[in-house]
Design a protein around this motif. Structure first.
Motif, PDB file in Angstrom:
ATOM      1  N   ALA A 109       0.837  -1.205   0.000  1.00  0.00           N
ATOM      2  CA  ALA A 109       0.000   0.000   0.000  1.00  0.00           C
ATOM      3  C   ALA A 109       0.871   1.253   0.000  1.00  0.00           C
ATOM      4  N   ALA A 110       1.998   1.195   0.695  1.00  0.00           N
ATOM      5  CA  ALA A 110       2.899   2.350   0.778  1.00  0.00           C
ATOM      6  C   ALA A 110       3.488   2.721  -0.588  1.00  0.00           C
ATOM      7  N   ALA A 111       3.584   1.752  -1.467  1.00  0.00           N
ATOM      8  CA  ALA A 111       4.107   2.024  -2.806  1.00  0.00           C
ATOM      9  C   ALA A 111       3.101   2.789  -3.665  1.00  0.00           C
ATOM     10  N   HIS A 112       1.827   2.814  -3.227  1.00  0.00           N
ATOM     11  CA  HIS A 112       0.777   3.429  -4.045  1.00  0.00           C
ATOM     12  C   HIS A 112       0.029   4.577  -3.368  1.00  0.00           C
ATOM     13  N   GLU A 113       0.137   4.646  -2.034  1.00  0.00           N
ATOM     14  CA  GLU A 113      -0.633   5.655  -1.308  1.00  0.00           C
ATOM     15  C   GLU A 113       0.282   6.467  -0.396  1.00  0.00           C
ATOM     16  N   GLU A 114       0.218   7.772  -0.512  1.00  0.00           N
ATOM     17  CA  GLU A 114       1.092   8.662   0.248  1.00  0.00           C
ATOM     18  C   GLU A 114       0.936   8.489   1.760  1.00  0.00           C
ATOM     19  N   THR A 115      -0.281   8.285   2.253  1.00  0.00           N
ATOM     20  CA  THR A 115      -0.451   8.172   3.706  1.00  0.00           C
ATOM     21  C   THR A 115       0.296   6.964   4.255  1.00  0.00           C
ATOM     22  N   TYR A 116       0.264   5.860   3.520  1.00  0.00           N
ATOM     23  CA  TYR A 116       0.993   4.674   3.981  1.00  0.00           C
ATOM     24  C   TYR A 116       2.489   4.807   3.729  1.00  0.00           C
ATOM     25  N   SER A 117       2.851   5.502   2.679  1.00  0.00           N
ATOM     26  CA  SER A 117       4.258   5.771   2.428  1.00  0.00           C
ATOM     27  C   SER A 117       4.858   6.599   3.566  1.00  0.00           C
ATOM     28  N   SER A 118       4.141   7.626   3.981  1.00  0.00           N
ATOM     29  CA  SER A 118       4.605   8.458   5.104  1.00  0.00           C
ATOM     30  C   SER A 118       4.696   7.648   6.385  1.00  0.00           C
ATOM     31  N   LEU A 119       3.687   6.818   6.620  1.00  0.00           N
ATOM     32  CA  LEU A 119       3.695   5.981   7.818  1.00  0.00           C
ATOM     33  C   LEU A 119       4.880   5.011   7.789  1.00  0.00           C
ATOM     34  N   ALA A 120       5.095   4.350   6.664  1.00  0.00           N
ATOM     35  CA  ALA A 120       6.205   3.397   6.543  1.00  0.00           C
ATOM     36  C   ALA A 120       7.541   4.093   6.764  1.00  0.00           C
ATOM     37  N   THR A 121       7.701   5.270   6.177  1.00  0.00           N
ATOM     38  CA  THR A 121       8.940   6.035   6.356  1.00  0.00           C
ATOM     39  C   THR A 121       9.134   6.401   7.821  1.00  0.00           C
ATOM     40  N   HIS A 122       8.078   6.850   8.470  1.00  0.00           N
ATOM     41  CA  HIS A 122       8.154   7.210   9.883  1.00  0.00           C
ATOM     42  C   HIS A 122       8.551   6.004  10.741  1.00  0.00           C
ATOM     43  N   MET A 124      10.118   3.230   9.761  1.00  0.00           N
ATOM     44  CA  MET A 124      11.505   2.842   9.462  1.00  0.00           C
ATOM     45  C   MET A 124      12.484   3.774  10.171  1.00  0.00           C
ATOM     46  N   ASN A 125      12.147   5.065  10.234  1.00  0.00           N
ATOM     47  CA  ASN A 125      13.008   6.018  10.945  1.00  0.00           C
ATOM     48  C   ASN A 125      13.038   5.728  12.439  1.00  0.00           C
ATOM     49  N   GLU A 126      11.910   5.330  13.000  1.00  0.00           N
ATOM     50  CA  GLU A 126      11.889   4.975  14.430  1.00  0.00           C
ATOM     51  C   GLU A 126      12.768   3.760  14.699  1.00  0.00           C
ATOM     52  N   TRP A 127      12.689   2.749  13.821  1.00  0.00           N
ATOM     53  CA  TRP A 127      13.556   1.582  13.979  1.00  0.00           C
ATOM     54  C   TRP A 127      15.023   1.984  13.851  1.00  0.00           C
ATOM     55  N   ALA A 128      15.344   2.841  12.898  1.00  0.00           N
ATOM     56  CA  ALA A 128      16.733   3.295  12.704  1.00  0.00           C
ATOM     57  C   ALA A 128      17.224   4.037  13.944  1.00  0.00           C
ATOM     58  N   GLU A 129      16.374   4.870  14.532  1.00  0.00           N
ATOM     59  CA  GLU A 129      16.754   5.589  15.756  1.00  0.00           C
ATOM     60  C   GLU A 129      17.001   4.620  16.906  1.00  0.00           C
ATOM     61  N   LEU A 130      16.199   3.573  16.976  1.00  0.00           N
ATOM     62  CA  LEU A 130      16.385   2.578  18.027  1.00  0.00           C
ATOM     63  C   LEU A 130      17.711   1.831  17.843  1.00  0.00           C
TER      64      LEU A 130
END
Length: 194
Positions: A109-122, A124-130
């Protein structure tokens, strides 16, 4: 009988949606399924959520935040290297279960919808920070050499996600062992002071 607080009801609806997404698949659940599951009306659900898209997005965000929280709680007390190895173990599937299927559906869904793309990016960033926090702790404790912790966290996260993708296609024990060994080799070579 006293009415449940708004947040309590919203949470029950989100939890029910998550449960259905896990059981039936993200794209196979409709409002009707949720109303039947909960025994409430459609108007009751939409009293708390603007529309089905908003409800789905909030449910998935809650599901993913809980995943990070649960992992963080389980990592408490582990040394930095143990925490990184625990991260690897938790992110390399040994079978494709309902949670992995749900993540895969959301990534599509993230590949096609901006809301899920933003959520996925957010997320992934939280995991990277951890991951970065584990590395930074290892540097402070003298376990790891002084490095660009953000870059190394991204490298480790990217490598783990790449192997996880491979294992979601072919979750064999042999590939999982190879992935674990490769990732531990990567961590050793990136972080150790030798």
């Amino acid at each position: 009988m006293k009415a449940a607080p708004v947040e309590g009801t919203r949470l029950k609806i989100l939890d029910s949606a998550i449960s259905l997404f896990l059981a039936r698949g993200f794209n196979n659940v409709k409002t009707r399924d949720l109303t039947d599951h909960m025994g409430i009306s459609r108007s009751h659900i939409y009293h708390y959520f603007a529309d089905w898209h908003t409800l789905r997005h909030e449910a998935i965000a809650l599901f993913m935040r809980r995943d990070i929280e649960n992992f963080s709680n389980e990592a408490i007390g582990k040394s930095p290297i143990e925490a990184l190895q625990f991260y690897i173990e938790q992110h390399l599937p040994d079978k494709i279960d309902d949670e992995w299927q749900l993540y895969n559906s959301v990534w599509i869904a993230a590949a096609h919808e901006e809301t899920y793309s933003s959520l996925a990016t957010h997320i992934m960033n939280e995991w990277a920070e951890l991951i970065e926090s584990f590395i930074r702790a290892g540097v402070i404790q003298g376990m790891f050499h002084d490095i660009d912790t953000a870059r190394v966290a991204r490298l480790i996260g990217g490598a783990v996600n790449g192997y996880a993708d491979i294992l979601t296609v072919s979750p064999t024990q042999e590939l999982r062992i190879q992935a674990r060994e490769d990732l531990n080799f990567l961590i050793h070579n990136l972080l150790n002071k030798e």
